[in-house]
Design an enzyme around this catalytic site. Sequence first.
Site, short mmCIF file in Angstrom:
data_model
loop_
_atom_site.label_atom_id
_atom_site.label_comp_id
_atom_site.label_asym_id
_atom_site.label_seq_id
_atom_site.Cartn_x
_atom_site.Cartn_y
_atom_site.Cartn_z
N GLN A 72 0.84 -1.20 0.00
CA GLN A 72 0.00 0.00 0.00
C GLN A 72 0.87 1.25 0.00
OE1 GLN A 72 -3.35 -0.45 -0.38
NE2 GLN A 72 -2.70 -2.58 -0.46
N GLY A 73 0.40 2.30 -0.65
CA GLY A 73 1.14 3.56 -0.66
C GLY A 73 2.01 3.74 -1.87
N CYS A 74 2.10 2.72 -2.71
CA CYS A 74 2.91 2.82 -3.92
C CYS A 74 2.04 3.23 -5.10
CB CYS A 74 3.58 1.47 -4.24
SG CYS A 74 4.78 0.96 -3.01
N THR A 75 2.52 4.17 -5.88
CA THR A 75 1.83 4.58 -7.09
C THR A 75 1.88 3.44 -8.11
OG1 THR A 75 2.61 6.81 -6.67
CG2 THR A 75 1.66 6.41 -8.83
N SER A 76 3.05 2.83 -8.23
CA SER A 76 3.22 1.67 -9.10
C SER A 76 2.81 0.43 -8.31
CB SER A 76 4.69 1.51 -9.48
OG SER A 76 5.21 2.71 -9.95
#
Length: 135
Positions: A48-52
């Site tokens: 969680q928290g990753c754009t990719s």
Amino acid sequence: MIENRIEEIKSDLEIFDDDLQKYEYIIDLGKSLTPLEEKHKKDENLVQGCTSKVWLVCEKDADKLIFKADSNAAIVKGLVKILLTLYSGLTPNEILQMDKQVLQELKLEEIITPNRQSGVQGMIKRINEYAHAFA
């Protein structure tokens, strides 16, 4: 041991004069990342928290945690490779005692976007969750 890993990556990055060269080095690191098996590329392994998209799995081998991960973005694969180099093969307690400010120590916050920084922090958080679960 942990400090040695951080120093090694830091000195590798310091070889380069400008941020673009560091960025290219990180992308090259990602090319050496062992691809994650398709069976592990499922929603429950997404960080969680990753754009990719970043998938992270953990296995315990004796008292050490072995992390495997992959991403769908070139620069992120390099960042993943850096984190796996730092954390994989450590005991849960070693991971939990590690400074969470890896980005600052490696001076990566100077060259990666705030979104990427957030993703790296998400990966570190997930690694620590695994360490807590196995401690």
